[in-house]
Design a protein around this motif. Structure first.
Motif, short mmCIF file in Angstrom:
data_model
loop_
_atom_site.label_atom_id
_atom_site.label_comp_id
_atom_site.label_asym_id
_atom_site.label_seq_id
_atom_site.Cartn_x
_atom_site.Cartn_y
_atom_site.Cartn_z
N LYS A 1 0.83 -1.21 0.00
CA LYS A 1 0.00 0.00 0.00
C LYS A 1 0.86 1.25 0.00
N THR A 2 1.91 1.24 0.80
CA THR A 2 2.81 2.39 0.85
C THR A 2 3.53 2.59 -0.47
N PHE A 3 4.06 1.52 -1.04
CA PHE A 3 4.76 1.59 -2.31
C PHE A 3 3.84 2.12 -3.41
N ASP A 4 2.62 1.59 -3.47
CA ASP A 4 1.68 2.03 -4.50
C ASP A 4 1.30 3.49 -4.34
N SER A 5 1.06 3.93 -3.12
CA SER A 5 0.64 5.31 -2.93
C SER A 5 1.77 6.31 -3.14
#
Length: 83
Positions: A14-18
């Motif tokens: 989630k962090t990588f994608d955002s």
């Protein structure tokens, strides 16, 4: 940084994608960031995808492999089940 701990995968993803995946349209850049933010077993599991000639396919396949190996929600929940 994600090192292959399945309990950390969903948060890392989630962090990588955002922060990266949704901001960069260029798959070549995403591959560079992916390599930078992986370590240990996670990096080793997708290292072959960095050799692809087609960065789009390499990036998509690497992400799919990470999800397959580390993002299985049933495998993550298994140690927490009570009998």
């Amino acid at each position: 940084m994600f090192n292959g701990d399945p309990l950390q995968f969903i948060n890392w993803e989630k962090t990588f994608d955002s922060l990266i995946g949704q901001k960069f349209c260029n798959n070549s850049e995403c591959m560079c960031y992916l390599r930078r933010y992986l370590a240990g077993d996670a990096l080793e599991s997708v290292s072959g995808y960095f050799l692809y000639d087609d960065e789009k396919t390499g990036y998509e396949d690497a992400r799919a492999e990470l999800t397959r190996q580390f993002g299985d929600k049933f495998a993550i929940a298994k140690p927490f089940r009570t009998h």
